[in-house]
Design an enzyme around this catalytic site. Structure first.
Site, PDB file in Angstrom:
ATOM      1  N   HIS A 268      21.960 101.694   5.179  1.00  0.00           N
ATOM      2  CA  HIS A 268      20.630 101.337   4.648  1.00  0.00           C
ATOM      3  C   HIS A 268      20.480 101.918   3.238  1.00  0.00           C
ATOM      4  O   HIS A 268      21.289 101.622   2.378  1.00  0.00           O
ATOM      5  CB  HIS A 268      19.577 101.846   5.642  1.00  0.00           C
ATOM      6  CG  HIS A 268      18.180 101.379   5.405  1.00  0.00           C
ATOM      7  ND1 HIS A 268      17.824 100.385   4.542  1.00  0.00           N
ATOM      8  CD2 HIS A 268      16.998 101.800   5.956  1.00  0.00           C
ATOM      9  CE1 HIS A 268      16.527 100.202   4.550  1.00  0.00           C
ATOM     10  NE2 HIS A 268      15.988 101.046   5.399  1.00  0.00           N
ATOM     11  N   HIS A 307      23.943  91.726   3.771  1.00  0.00           N
ATOM     12  CA  HIS A 307      22.529  92.002   4.038  1.00  0.00           C
ATOM     13  C   HIS A 307      22.119  91.228   5.276  1.00  0.00           C
ATOM     14  O   HIS A 307      22.555  90.112   5.495  1.00  0.00           O
ATOM     15  CB  HIS A 307      21.678  91.565   2.840  1.00  0.00           C
ATOM     16  CG  HIS A 307      20.325  92.188   2.830  1.00  0.00           C
ATOM     17  ND1 HIS A 307      19.302  91.708   3.599  1.00  0.00           N
ATOM     18  CD2 HIS A 307      19.862  93.269   2.177  1.00  0.00           C
ATOM     19  CE1 HIS A 307      18.236  92.464   3.396  1.00  0.00           C
ATOM     20  NE2 HIS A 307      18.541  93.413   2.554  1.00  0.00           N
ATOM     21  N   ASP A 363      21.932  97.788  -3.514  1.00  0.00           N
ATOM     22  CA  ASP A 363      22.588  99.100  -3.673  1.00  0.00           C
ATOM     23  C   ASP A 363      23.872  99.036  -4.477  1.00  0.00           C
ATOM     24  O   ASP A 363      24.397 100.071  -4.877  1.00  0.00           O
ATOM     25  CB  ASP A 363      22.885  99.679  -2.285  1.00  0.00           C
ATOM     26  CG  ASP A 363      21.597 100.002  -1.559  1.00  0.00           C
ATOM     27  OD1 ASP A 363      21.339  99.389  -0.504  1.00  0.00           O
ATOM     28  OD2 ASP A 363      20.824 100.833  -2.077  1.00  0.00           O
TER      29      ASP A 363
HETATM   30  C1  SDX Z   1      19.611  97.937   2.244  1.00  0.00           C
HETATM   31  O1  SDX Z   1      16.933  95.329   5.439  1.00  0.00           O
HETATM   32  C2  SDX Z   1      16.704  95.595   4.204  1.00  0.00           C
HETATM   33  O2  SDX Z   1      15.916  94.992   3.568  1.00  0.00           O
HETATM   34  C3  SDX Z   1      17.483  96.751   3.626  1.00  0.00           C
HETATM   35  C4  SDX Z   1      17.360  96.900   2.131  1.00  0.00           C
HETATM   36  C5  SDX Z   1      15.964  97.328   1.757  1.00  0.00           C
HETATM   37  O3  SDX Z   1      15.535  97.046   0.640  1.00  0.00           O
HETATM   38  O4  SDX Z   1      15.354  98.065   2.577  1.00  0.00           O
HETATM   39  O5  SDX Z   1      17.661  95.679   1.489  1.00  0.00           O
HETATM   40  C6  SDX Z   1      18.296  97.973   1.585  1.00  0.00           C
HETATM   41  O6  SDX Z   1      19.781  98.632   3.207  1.00  0.00           O
HETATM   42  C7  SDX Z   1      20.687  97.005   1.733  1.00  0.00           C
HETATM   43  C8  SDX Z   1      21.985  97.072   2.599  1.00  0.00           C
HETATM   44  C9  SDX Z   1      22.786  98.291   2.153  1.00  0.00           C
HETATM   45  N1  SDX Z   1      23.909  98.543   3.074  1.00  0.00           N
HETATM   46  C10 SDX Z   1      25.184  98.346   2.658  1.00  0.00           C
HETATM   47  O7  SDX Z   1      25.504  97.893   1.552  1.00  0.00           O
HETATM   48  C11 SDX Z   1      26.225  98.768   3.677  1.00  0.00           C
HETATM   49  C12 SDX Z   1      27.294  97.677   3.775  1.00  0.00           C
HETATM   50  N2  SDX Z   1      26.682  96.489   4.394  1.00  0.00           N
HETATM   51  C13 SDX Z   1      26.874  96.309   5.813  1.00  0.00           C
HETATM   52  O8  SDX Z   1      26.812  97.476   6.562  1.00  0.00           O
HETATM   53  C14 SDX Z   1      26.045  95.139   6.354  1.00  0.00           C
HETATM   54  O9  SDX Z   1      26.206  94.083   5.511  1.00  0.00           O
HETATM   55  C15 SDX Z   1      24.565  95.314   6.630  1.00  0.00           C
HETATM   56  C16 SDX Z   1      24.307  96.470   7.535  1.00  0.00           C
HETATM   57  C17 SDX Z   1      23.820  95.493   5.357  1.00  0.00           C
HETATM   58  C18 SDX Z   1      24.066  94.037   7.295  1.00  0.00           C
HETATM   59  O10 SDX Z   1      24.769  93.911   8.468  1.00  0.00           O
HETATM   60  P1  SDX Z   1      24.426  92.749   9.529  1.00  0.00           P
HETATM   61  O11 SDX Z   1      23.402  91.808   9.038  1.00  0.00           O
HETATM   62  O12 SDX Z   1      24.190  93.406  10.829  1.00  0.00           O
HETATM   63  O13 SDX Z   1      25.726  91.903   9.514  1.00  0.00           O
HETATM   64  P2  SDX Z   1      26.907  92.128  10.484  1.00  0.00           P
HETATM   65  O14 SDX Z   1      27.184  93.603  10.569  1.00  0.00           O
HETATM   66  O15 SDX Z   1      26.628  91.370  11.714  1.00  0.00           O
HETATM   67  O16 SDX Z   1      28.102  91.475   9.663  1.00  0.00           O
HETATM   68  C19 SDX Z   1      28.418  90.098   9.771  1.00  0.00           C
HETATM   69  C20 SDX Z   1      29.912  90.038   9.487  1.00  0.00           C
HETATM   70  C21 SDX Z   1      30.729  90.979  10.367  1.00  0.00           C
HETATM   71  O17 SDX Z   1      32.003  90.422  10.424  1.00  0.00           O
HETATM   72  P3  SDX Z   1      32.416  89.592  11.788  1.00  0.00           P
HETATM   73  O18 SDX Z   1      32.424  90.640  12.897  1.00  0.00           O
HETATM   74  O19 SDX Z   1      31.334  88.546  11.979  1.00  0.00           O
HETATM   75  O20 SDX Z   1      33.772  89.013  11.499  1.00  0.00           O
HETATM   76  O21 SDX Z   1      30.167  90.506   8.143  1.00  0.00           O
HETATM   77  C22 SDX Z   1      30.943  91.683   8.177  1.00  0.00           C
HETATM   78  C23 SDX Z   1      30.830  92.252   9.575  1.00  0.00           C
HETATM   79  O22 SDX Z   1      31.997  93.010   9.884  1.00  0.00           O
HETATM   80  N3  SDX Z   1      30.350  92.581   7.171  1.00  0.00           N
HETATM   81  C24 SDX Z   1      31.050  93.251   6.270  1.00  0.00           C
HETATM   82  C25 SDX Z   1      30.107  93.889   5.458  1.00  0.00           C
HETATM   83  N4  SDX Z   1      28.877  93.615   5.915  1.00  0.00           N
HETATM   84  C26 SDX Z   1      29.036  92.801   6.980  1.00  0.00           C
HETATM   85  N5  SDX Z   1      32.400  93.349   6.063  1.00  0.00           N
HETATM   86  C27 SDX Z   1      32.760  94.134   5.016  1.00  0.00           C
HETATM   87  N6  SDX Z   1      31.909  94.797   4.187  1.00  0.00           N
HETATM   88  C28 SDX Z   1      30.570  94.693   4.390  1.00  0.00           C
HETATM   89  N7  SDX Z   1      29.731  95.338   3.588  1.00  0.00           N
END
Ligand code: SDX
Length: 428
Positions: A268, A307, A363
């Site tokens: 997050h 996201h 981020d």
């Molecule tokens: C913020 O919600 C908000 O509004 C938050 C925010 C705010 O203003 O408050 O916008 C701020 O928190 C932004 C997000 C910051 N976090 C990161 O950058 C951390 C890296 N991102 C991931 O952890 C992820 O993308 C999330 C947590 C942000 C979102 O995850 P989801 O929606 O639960 O998506 P998911 O985990 O189901 O992923 C879908 C697929 C998966 O692959 P498959 O299993 O389907 O094959 O995408 C992959 C995931 O493994 N994936 C990633 C990835 N993010 C998702 N693979 C590699 N790198 C990534 N960053």
């Protein structure tokens, strides 16, 4: 003639049910009438991490993830970032309308004249280890503030709520700056009420022996834009936490300490710190292909990408990239930028990322700017929490004033053991 209902047939019993549809949503409670036997509890919906569950109705922030749209109270983020300032946007998010000059002047005067914290709080912060993480200090001090303003528990009194909101918006930059100075082993710098909201924050961070700190106007404005971009974001993890804790009718300081704790997580608001550590680990553009291979092999995440809502470029990331150019004019280009741009270039054309809608989020570039502005990496989540204060508080007020809301208490699907008798230790 079409009806705003859903007709559900339970094939276990052959019975059908008419469920009302409102705002393209059904109320989960309307599922409870679906039973096999009369004494059944009734049907529930199951949605781990609330991926497809609306927990509230809101009029504060609108996001269209597919189109990359973000609006506060209907105003596009691009226009607010270009034409407004953080305190004006904070007023808009809290009250729903842009302030008149008179309203703004009064709002700014109140905030500027609540920037000091009780000296006890200053002493409390000095008790932390010299190398305590600033976000840990921020969260602990925020919770401790509830003991200095016990009237904050009267959450049903709008005037008392407003007074705590003024205190939190005004004092948290002071707490954040004190945690930074503490981590640097420097004396704390008290607020300078002649300066702007972000100018005063920079003064409390950087002032040394000069009589009067003069903030660099480019950095002052860049920080103000970054604060606007981070102000609210509908029901994200931290805000949902604020609402859940607030639903038990605790005070806003305690609820916000919980929201800030959620924001601290690397998935997050802690992601901006994780992005910088990732870029520093990659170290050079030539190492990017190897790193991307590791991400595609699921050995790690590409921090700052992806996201839950945006399945397009996060509009905030696009604006932050423009701010970066202005900041680098003053600070000099951050060498990690080349690595970030190469990661983005590859990710935007590689099927692994394109198929998963993984675009840069807020981020990805914010950390590069903060580092260029000489913020230590550990301060990055704190820099997210300060502007998000108004989002947490506006959503908290909206929750308290929403007659449909009650104390949050999700259900579960129990898959554990059936009843069994206790077994004495000797017989185990
Ligand atoms: C913020 O919600 C908000 O509004 C938050 C925010 C705010 O203003 O408050 O916008 C701020 O928190 C932004 C997000 C910051 N976090 C990161 O950058 C951390 C890296 N991102 C991931 O952890 C992820 O993308 C999330 C947590 C942000 C979102 O995850 P989801 O929606 O639960 O998506 P998911 O985990 O189901 O992923 C879908 C697929 C998966 O692959 P498959 O299993 O389907 O094959 O995408 C992959 C995931 O493994 N994936 C990633 C990835 N993010 C998702 N693979 C590699 N790198 C990534 N960053």
């Amino acid at each position: 003639m079409s009806k705003d209902t859903l007709t559900i047939t339970d094939n276990r019993t052959g019975r059908t049910y008419e469920i009302p549809v409102e705002h393209d949503t059904i109320q989960a409670m309307h599922l409870r009438q679906i039973k096999v036997n009369e004494d059944d509890f009734g049907m529930m919906s199951y949605d781990p991490a609330f991926k497809n569950t609306a927990s509230t109705k809101s009029t504060i922030t609108y996001i269209d993830g597919d189109k990359g749209i973000l609006r506060y109270r209907g105003y596009p983020i691009e226009q607010l970032a270009e034409k407004s300032n953080y305190l004006e946007v904070a007023y808009l998010i809290l009250y729903g309308e842009l302030p008149t000059k008179e309203q703004y002047d009064e709002w700014e005067h109140v905030i500027v004249h609540h920037t000091f914290v009780h000296e006890n709080i200053t002493q409390l912060m000095k008790a932390f280890r010299h190398d305590a993480h600033p976000m840990g200090m921020f969260i602990a001090t925020l919770a401790a503030m509830s003991t200095y303003y016990p009237e904050g528990r009267n959450i049903s009194d709008p005037w008392i709520r407003t007074k705590q909101i003024h205190r939190l918006i005004a004092k948290l930059p002071t707490v954040a700056a004190f945690s930074y100075r503490h981590s640097r082993g420097l004396p704390y710098v008290y607020p300078d009420n002649d300066l702007s909201y972000t100018g005063n924050f920079l003064s409390m961070l950087d002032k040394m022996t000069e009589v009067k700190y003069k903030p660099d106007p480019v950095l002052e404005r860049a920080l103000d834009v970054l604060f606007i971009l981070h102000a609210d974001h509908e029901q994200n993890c931290g805000t949902a936490t604020m609402r859940v804790i607030g639903s038990s009718h605790t005070d806003p300081y305690t609820a916000m300490a919980g929201a800030a704790a959620a924001l601290y997580g690397p998935l997050h608001g802690g992601a901006n710190e994780a992005v910088l550590r990732m870029l520093m680990e990659i170290g050079d553009v030539k190492n990017v292909p190897e790193f991307i291979k590791g991400v595609k092999n699921r050995e790690r995440l590409l921090m700052g990408f992806g996201h839950r809502v945006y399945k397009n470029y996060d509009p905030r990331a696009r604006i932050i990239k423009q701010v970066a150019d202005e900041v680098f004019e003053v600070t000099g280009k951050n060498p990690l930028l080349a690595i970030a741009l190469e990661l983005e270039r590859i990710a935007l054309e590689d099927d692994f990322f394109v198929q998963r809608n993984l675009y840069p989020n807020v981020d990805f570039y914010s950390g590069i700017i903060y580092q260029a502005m000489r913020f230590p990496i550990a301060m990055f989540p704190v820099l997210f929490a300060i502007p998000r204060t108004i989002g947490w508080l506006a959503q908290w007020v909206e929750m308290l004033e929403d007659s449909e809301q009650k104390i949050a208490r999700p259900r579960q699907i129990y898959l554990g053991e059936g009843e069994r008798d206790f077994v004495p230790m000797a017989d185990r």
